[in-house]
Write an enzyme that holds these catalytic residues in place. Structure first.
Site, PDB file in Angstrom:
ATOM      1  CG  ASP A 515      -1.850   1.108   1.366  1.00 51.22           C
ATOM      2  OD1 ASP A 515      -1.659   2.113   0.657  1.00 51.22           O
ATOM      3  OD2 ASP A 515      -2.800   0.999   2.171  1.00 51.22           O
ATOM      4  CG  HIS A 516       3.154   4.109  -3.151  1.00 49.14           C
ATOM      5  ND1 HIS A 516       4.177   4.412  -2.293  1.00 49.14           N
ATOM      6  CD2 HIS A 516       3.602   4.459  -4.384  1.00 49.14           C
ATOM      7  CE1 HIS A 516       5.192   4.928  -2.953  1.00 49.14           C
ATOM      8  NE2 HIS A 516       4.870   4.967  -4.221  1.00 49.14           N
ATOM      9  NE  ARG A 517      -3.978   3.951   1.559  1.00 50.55           N
ATOM     10  CZ  ARG A 517      -5.089   3.516   2.130  1.00 50.55           C
ATOM     11  NH1 ARG A 517      -6.118   4.335   2.269  1.00 50.55           N
ATOM     12  NH2 ARG A 517      -5.201   2.274   2.548  1.00 50.55           N
TER      13      ARG A 517
END
Ligand code: CAO
Length: 543
Positions: A515-517
């Site tokens: 999850d790039h967040r």
């Protein structure tokens, strides 16, 4: 106390299009009781008494005329007759003697072939806080007679101002949200072959217009006149060319208010009422539909077209298992909510494979199957200890990370019913034998549909291994709310340059989606590097 329909001017009958109260409701003077509608306009009928509604005498769709009892209210106060009569008389005195068509009042000079006609807000009586709630035209539009120009709304009624003459919109005088009063300039229309337009207009001669007061004042009474503002009905709309009328909606003030509160664009709502009028239920149904429909539709994303494949050949509809349906929902939810990045790497597992082979005989005696997956679980536990952000979830407040102090590794199991992900609890505290045992037990339970809820819960990181099946790599979808998943493809012997020669090495393709967040690319790279290093030198597992 009977609540009755007051004078409707020239109109004999109106339709009850909405009931605003139910038996048992408490109402105050001026609270709306029903919404009534002529073929030209709609308005709320205010209560002339306070108290409890003990009877509703009308139903939706009923036609009612002056004096019809709509509801009976008991136990409160009634508006004084004298007050009502006074107000009624006062209003009649104030009303212009030459009440004519109340819609747009054109003014302008005599013209030859074209003329610019100013369309003004007509006499709207004592209606207060009249707001432009819809502007159905824009500069350059061609409008036909009866095409909707704007919709105005007071606190009691909405009224449509329609074009009296065909023409082109030259300038617009109002915008949505503007407050207007009698005489406000709405639009300038360029019309053809006009006579003098400020004197009279054909309709007012041939069609006697109803008296013109847009909404009853709060003190309008059963005996006072209640006058409806003409506007284009859907019937006339349907007949006119659909240029400026494309945006038209047919809805009462209460429905418009509800739509505004819910942020619903009424032009998107299909009306199921009489003559396609939009009801409150239509608006609520629209919202409900949006909330329960495909996530893509709810998010305003374009939907995949539905195709009738039977047009092209024989088809069969097969029910999907509950696991597949729920699994699909979970995957979709993750896919649309989590910005996925997938990073690929290869681990040299040559020595690991030699070691694993060496354990096989012993494993057989223990009745345990030992596969690369067991080592991957162990190696991931170590990597997660090193990179705790991969063993976390993004808090729903999106400003905090929930770091898990436990390591529960889920692994995808392919079953005839669909994909399930049992969880090895406390995997970091288990050795390779125990991990292998757990993998066998849980995957057998999964295939026998014997997994308990507890077996499926609490995962903090997932591994999806397609190694036994094949492939050189794939992009696994994160098992949200986890933040990362490791995909494993089939190991292959490859020539790897050792600085002097090519050596045959067993390379295991790894694909890490995260999850790039929560995780950035550099961390993803470090995690993969660490994992590969452990798998390449399993002595590190002991460190
Ligand atoms: N490369 C080469 N061979 C591999 C391998 C890999 N990466 N991983 C496993 N193998 C081998 C095993 O070693 C075993 O061979 P041996 O018996 O000779 O040792 C053979 O493949 C079969 O392994 P397995 O499938 O029985 O056991 P596993 O531990 O590898 O996997 C399980 C267990 C439950 C994960 C697996 O059965 C399964 O269901 N995999 C599918 C997961 C899946 O569908 N993922 C996709 C999810 S996204 O849609």
């Amino acid at each position: 106390m009977d609540i009755t329909i007051p004078s409707l001017g020239d109109i004999e009958e109106v339709e009850v299009i909405e009931l605003c109260v139910a038996v048992g409701d408490t109402v105050n003077i001026d609270d709306p009781i029903v919404v009534i509608e002529s073929d030209k306009a709609s308005m709320e009928l205010p209560s002339t008494a306070s108290g409890t509604v003990v009877e509703i005498k009308v139903a939706l769709g009923d036609m009612v005329g002056e004096g019809s009892v709509v509801a009976v209210v008991e136990g409160g106060k009634k508006q004084k007759i004298e007050e009502q009569e006074e107000e009624s008389e006062q209003e009649q005195k104030e009303a212009p003697a030459d009440d004519v068509m109340p819609s747009a009042v054109p003014t302008g000079d005599a013209v030859q072939s074209t003329a610019d006609i100013d369309v003004l807000v007509p006499d709207i009586g004592d209606a207060k806080d009249v707001v432009v709630i819809e502007v159905a035209i824009k500069q350059g539009d061609q409008v036909e007679v009866d095409d909707l120009l704007v919709v105005l709304e007071s606190d009691k009624a909405s009224m449509e101002i329609a074009a009296e003459q065909a023409g082109t919109v030259v300038t617009l005088g109002v915008a949505e949200g503007d407050e207007v009063g009698q005489g406000t300039h709405i639009v300038t229309l360029r019309v053809q072959n006009q006579q003098r337009s400020d004197v009279t207009h054909p309709e007012s001669v041939t069609t006697p217009a109803p008296p013109m007061k847009p909404a009853p004042s709060p003190t309008d009474s059963a005996s006072g006149p209640i006058e409806l503002v003409p506007a284009s009905s859907p019937d006339t709309q349907a007949q006119s060319t659909p240029k400026a009328s494309d945006k038209k909606v047919y809805a009462g003030p209460a429905v418009r208010r509800l739509a505004r509160e819910l942020g619903v664009d009424l032009s998107s709502v299909v009306g199921t009422g009489n003559r396609s009028r939009i009801t409150k239920d239509d608006v609520k149904g629209f919202v409900k539909g949006r909330l329960t429909s495909e996530p893509a539709a709810a998010a305003g994303l374009p939907q995949v077209a539905s195709v009738d494949f039977s047009k092209f050949g024989e088809v069969e509809l097969v029910e999907l298992s509950r696991i597949r349906v729920r699994g699909a929902d979970n995957l979709h939810r993750s896919w649309v909510n989590l910005p996925h990045v997938t990073q690929h790497d290869e681990a040299d597992v040559s020595e690991l494979e030699v070691f694993r082979e060496s354990l096989k005989a012993e494993a057989q005696t223990k009745d345990i199957k030992i596969t690369p997956l067991s080592f991957l679980v162990k190696a991931c536990c170590q990597a997660l200890a090193e990179f705790p952000e991969f063993n976390a979830s993004l808090h729903e407040n999106r400003t905090q990370l929930v770091l898990k102090k436990f390591v529960n590794i889920g692994f995808a199991v392919d079953t005839p019913e669909g994909l399930v992900v049992p969880v090895i609890k406390g995997a970091d505290r288990l050795g390779i034998w125990d991990i292998s045992k757990k993998i066998s037990e849980l995957s057998e339970k999964a295939r026998a549909k014997k997994l308990a809820m507890d077996d499926l819960q609490g995962g903090s990181f997932t591994i999806s291994s397609l190694g036994a099946i094949g492939g050189t790599g794939f992009t696994p979808i994160i098992n949200a709310p986890e933040v990362a998943i490791l995909g494993v493809a089939r190991l292959a012997t490859k020539p790897i340059w050792d600085g002097h020669d090519f050596q045959p090495r067993q390379m295991l393709p790894l694909s890490l989606s995260y999850d790039h967040r929560v995780i950035n690319g550099a961390d993803g790279g470090r995690f993969m590097g660490f994992l590969s290093a452990i798998l390449s030198d399993i002595r590190r597992l002991t460190l």
